[in-house]
Design a protein around this motif. Sequence first.
Motif, mmCIF file in Angstrom:
data_model
loop_
_atom_site.group_PDB
_atom_site.id
_atom_site.type_symbol
_atom_site.label_atom_id
_atom_site.label_comp_id
_atom_site.label_asym_id
_atom_site.label_seq_id
_atom_site.Cartn_x
_atom_site.Cartn_y
_atom_site.Cartn_z
ATOM 1 N N GLN A 198 11.108 11.909 50.948
ATOM 2 C CA GLN A 198 10.454 13.087 51.512
ATOM 3 C C GLN A 198 10.058 14.107 50.462
ATOM 4 O O GLN A 198 9.439 15.125 50.783
ATOM 5 C CB GLN A 198 11.372 13.747 52.558
ATOM 6 N N HIS A 199 10.386 13.887 49.202
ATOM 7 C CA HIS A 199 10.158 14.894 48.166
ATOM 8 C C HIS A 199 9.052 14.461 47.208
ATOM 9 O O HIS A 199 9.103 13.370 46.633
ATOM 10 C CB HIS A 199 11.441 15.137 47.364
ATOM 11 N N HIS A 200 8.068 15.335 47.041
ATOM 12 C CA HIS A 200 7.005 15.057 46.080
ATOM 13 C C HIS A 200 6.476 16.331 45.412
ATOM 14 O O HIS A 200 5.742 16.248 44.422
ATOM 15 C CB HIS A 200 5.832 14.332 46.759
ATOM 16 N N ASP A 201 6.838 17.498 45.926
ATOM 17 C CA ASP A 201 6.341 18.763 45.380
ATOM 18 C C ASP A 201 7.270 19.242 44.269
ATOM 19 O O ASP A 201 8.380 19.715 44.531
ATOM 20 C CB ASP A 201 6.259 19.808 46.498
ATOM 21 N N VAL A 202 6.819 19.141 43.015
ATOM 22 C CA VAL A 202 7.679 19.503 41.881
ATOM 23 C C VAL A 202 7.927 20.999 41.788
ATOM 24 O O VAL A 202 8.740 21.439 40.979
ATOM 25 C CB VAL A 202 7.071 19.014 40.550
ATOM 26 N N HIS A 203 7.252 21.779 42.611
ATOM 27 C CA HIS A 203 7.466 23.226 42.606
ATOM 28 C C HIS A 203 8.342 23.687 43.774
ATOM 29 O O HIS A 203 8.470 24.882 44.027
ATOM 30 C CB HIS A 203 6.129 23.964 42.634
ATOM 31 N N SER A 204 8.944 22.728 44.466
ATOM 32 C CA SER A 204 9.845 23.084 45.565
ATOM 33 C C SER A 204 11.291 22.972 45.116
ATOM 34 O O SER A 204 11.639 22.111 44.300
ATOM 35 C CB SER A 204 9.606 22.169 46.774
ATOM 36 N N VAL A 205 12.114 23.836 45.651
ATOM 37 C CA VAL A 205 13.537 23.813 45.312
ATOM 38 C C VAL A 205 14.169 22.501 45.767
ATOM 39 O O VAL A 205 14.989 21.901 45.050
ATOM 40 C CB VAL A 205 14.256 25.016 45.958
ATOM 41 N N ALA A 206 13.772 22.021 46.961
ATOM 42 C CA ALA A 206 14.371 20.797 47.512
ATOM 43 C C ALA A 206 14.143 19.607 46.585
ATOM 44 O O ALA A 206 15.015 18.739 46.453
ATOM 45 C CB ALA A 206 13.795 20.514 48.895
ATOM 46 N N TYR A 207 12.978 19.559 45.962
ATOM 47 C CA TYR A 207 12.671 18.444 45.049
ATOM 48 C C TYR A 207 13.706 18.366 43.939
ATOM 49 O O TYR A 207 14.280 17.310 43.673
ATOM 50 C CB TYR A 207 11.273 18.652 44.469
ATOM 51 N N TRP A 208 13.970 19.489 43.299
ATOM 52 C CA TRP A 208 14.877 19.488 42.159
ATOM 53 C C TRP A 208 16.335 19.391 42.574
ATOM 54 O O TRP A 208 17.150 18.799 41.858
ATOM 55 C CB TRP A 208 14.622 20.714 41.278
ATOM 56 N N MET A 209 16.675 19.920 43.736
ATOM 57 C CA MET A 209 18.048 19.752 44.209
ATOM 58 C C MET A 209 18.347 18.268 44.444
ATOM 59 O O MET A 209 19.401 17.748 44.057
ATOM 60 C CB MET A 209 18.267 20.540 45.506
ATOM 61 N N SER A 210 17.390 17.582 45.067
ATOM 62 C CA SER A 210 17.569 16.155 45.319
ATOM 63 C C SER A 210 17.562 15.369 44.019
ATOM 64 O O SER A 210 18.379 14.455 43.821
ATOM 65 C CB SER A 210 16.457 15.655 46.251
ATOM 66 N N LEU A 211 16.638 15.714 43.121
ATOM 67 C CA LEU A 211 16.536 14.971 41.872
ATOM 68 C C LEU A 211 17.785 15.161 41.015
ATOM 69 O O LEU A 211 18.282 14.211 40.410
ATOM 70 C CB LEU A 211 15.298 15.416 41.095
ATOM 71 N N PHE A 212 18.310 16.367 40.961
ATOM 72 C CA PHE A 212 19.505 16.598 40.152
ATOM 73 C C PHE A 212 20.707 15.838 40.717
ATOM 74 O O PHE A 212 21.551 15.357 39.959
ATOM 75 C CB PHE A 212 19.802 18.101 40.060
ATOM 76 N N GLN A 213 20.785 15.719 42.031
ATOM 77 C CA GLN A 213 21.837 14.899 42.616
ATOM 78 C C GLN A 213 21.690 13.446 42.182
ATOM 79 O O GLN A 213 22.679 12.769 41.854
ATOM 80 C CB GLN A 213 21.795 14.994 44.147
ATOM 81 N N GLY A 270 15.548 29.338 40.469
ATOM 82 C CA GLY A 270 16.083 30.597 39.956
ATOM 83 C C GLY A 270 17.591 30.571 39.825
ATOM 84 O O GLY A 270 18.199 31.565 39.415
ATOM 85 N N GLN A 271 18.207 29.426 40.178
ATOM 86 C CA GLN A 271 19.664 29.297 40.109
ATOM 87 C C GLN A 271 20.133 28.696 38.785
ATOM 88 O O GLN A 271 21.329 28.589 38.543
ATOM 89 C CB GLN A 271 20.169 28.412 41.256
ATOM 90 N N ALA A 272 19.177 28.293 37.930
ATOM 91 C CA ALA A 272 19.490 27.724 36.617
ATOM 92 C C ALA A 272 20.448 26.532 36.727
ATOM 93 O O ALA A 272 21.436 26.436 35.995
ATOM 94 C CB ALA A 272 20.096 28.789 35.694
ATOM 95 N N ASN A 273 20.192 25.641 37.681
ATOM 96 C CA ASN A 273 21.002 24.427 37.784
ATOM 97 C C ASN A 273 20.798 23.585 36.532
ATOM 98 O O ASN A 273 19.681 23.371 36.085
ATOM 99 C CB ASN A 273 20.587 23.620 39.016
ATOM 100 N N ILE A 274 21.884 23.105 35.970
ATOM 101 C CA ILE A 274 21.809 22.363 34.730
ATOM 102 C C ILE A 274 22.487 21.005 34.863
ATOM 103 O O ILE A 274 23.288 20.779 35.764
ATOM 104 C CB ILE A 274 22.470 23.141 33.566
ATOM 105 N N HIS A 275 22.112 20.120 33.941
ATOM 106 C CA HIS A 275 22.765 18.826 33.838
ATOM 107 C C HIS A 275 22.868 18.480 32.367
ATOM 108 O O HIS A 275 21.873 18.570 31.640
ATOM 109 C CB HIS A 275 21.988 17.740 34.588
ATOM 110 N N PRO A 276 24.041 18.093 31.880
ATOM 111 C CA PRO A 276 24.172 17.766 30.452
ATOM 112 C C PRO A 276 23.422 16.486 30.109
ATOM 113 O O PRO A 276 23.302 15.571 30.930
ATOM 114 C CB PRO A 276 25.690 17.591 30.282
ATOM 115 N N LEU A 277 22.936 16.428 28.884
ATOM 116 C CA LEU A 277 22.281 15.244 28.366
ATOM 117 C C LEU A 277 23.211 14.588 27.365
ATOM 118 O O LEU A 277 23.554 15.191 26.349
ATOM 119 C CB LEU A 277 20.954 15.590 27.685
ATOM 120 N N GLN A 278 23.610 13.356 27.649
ATOM 121 C CA GLN A 278 24.453 12.631 26.705
ATOM 122 C C GLN A 278 23.607 12.103 25.575
ATOM 123 O O GLN A 278 22.398 11.918 25.698
ATOM 124 C CB GLN A 278 25.160 11.471 27.422
ATOM 125 N N HIS A 279 24.226 11.815 24.456
ATOM 126 C CA HIS A 279 23.504 11.328 23.290
ATOM 127 C C HIS A 279 23.976 9.925 22.971
ATOM 128 O O HIS A 279 25.109 9.595 23.183
ATOM 129 C CB HIS A 279 23.744 12.232 22.087
#
Length: 369
Positions: free
Chosen positions: A123-138, A360-369
């Motif tokens: 259901q997510h395709h709008d990269v400017h929506s909060v729901a898109y990034w919440m789902s993607l980060f999960q 605007g919540q600055a959700n982050i995810h670490p990047l492993q190397h």
Amino acid sequence: TFAHSVAASEGGPRGDPVLSKLLASDLKNFMLLCDECHRLIDKVNPAKYTVEVLQKMREDSIADVKRLLDSLQHKPAEVVAILGNIAGQPPQFSMDDAQEALWGQGLRSSEAKVSRYFYPGGQHHDVHSVAYWMSLFQQMRRDLPLLQTLLDGTRSGAARPRLAVFPLHSTSVLVLTGRVLGDNAGTHLFQLHRNKVGEGTRWAWPRDAAPTPALDKFKVEVLQPHTAGQDEAALVVALTSDIDAKRMPANCARSGELLLPTLRVTGPTFDKDCVQQPQDLQLVGLAVDSAMRVLQDEWRVRRVHLFVSSPASVAVALGQKMQARHHAEYVCHEALPGPGAAYKATIEITPTLVRELVSGQANIHPLQH
């Protein structure tokens, strides 16, 4: 059972007064069929299965078997698909899509399966929506460790495998994918060629591509020079279309005038088919390398605003040039829907983490190397 294209007897299906005797023992006149198919061509529908039809079936079968046997000599590679919804359309991809593309590059699937990463949900395709990034980060919380295991070679207990990467996602995710993959010789990028839809070969590099491209096909231009003390800059990768400064956010441009020192990577023309062979990708990578050296070694900026109009494979290749532990912070921008729409920030990629900028919540995810 064995069947004849031209019947062994004149009175049989596809019989001929002369050829039946001449070809009765000719191996080129034989086909190996199951009982059901044998009955089909001889008794159920002999009119459909003419000599010409059967000979074509035989030739195609031999070609398929030869191709499969030849592919056993190819180097094995893990098939990695980076798929997301584009303009609301869910991605369609399978091993059938990948096989011919792999064979064309002297590769074969090591496990005959596709590993999919970073899908934000149907259901997510709008990269400017909060729901898109919440789902993607999960999804990233699950996928990044799995992908890192593959990259480290620990999934199979061997060295890092060759990767065959098939990208079709938002620009931001593709840049991030490239950053995670790194710039390794064993990574083979493929490009979707939309003009081949329906032909079954849309991921294979075109066989009728132009001759080897000139080394200066892609170049780096200074659109706005750097002055002492400026620690932010913009990098524009404009291959399929140009990106007007009027579309950039207020911290990058105002009234169509660039505010930040800006570099542009571009080609001889703006063309959706600008990447037609792996050599094109290599040359784009060299141009991006050159631009990044200017940004970090000469201008010494700490933050780069990234604007990309390019094929998907180029977005991945761009991310690959971000050296782990040693690159500026890159802010990815993507256009809002509609022709000539403004660009807005989506994510920020630092040497250690990815941060989404939409909520605007600055959700982050670490990047492993």
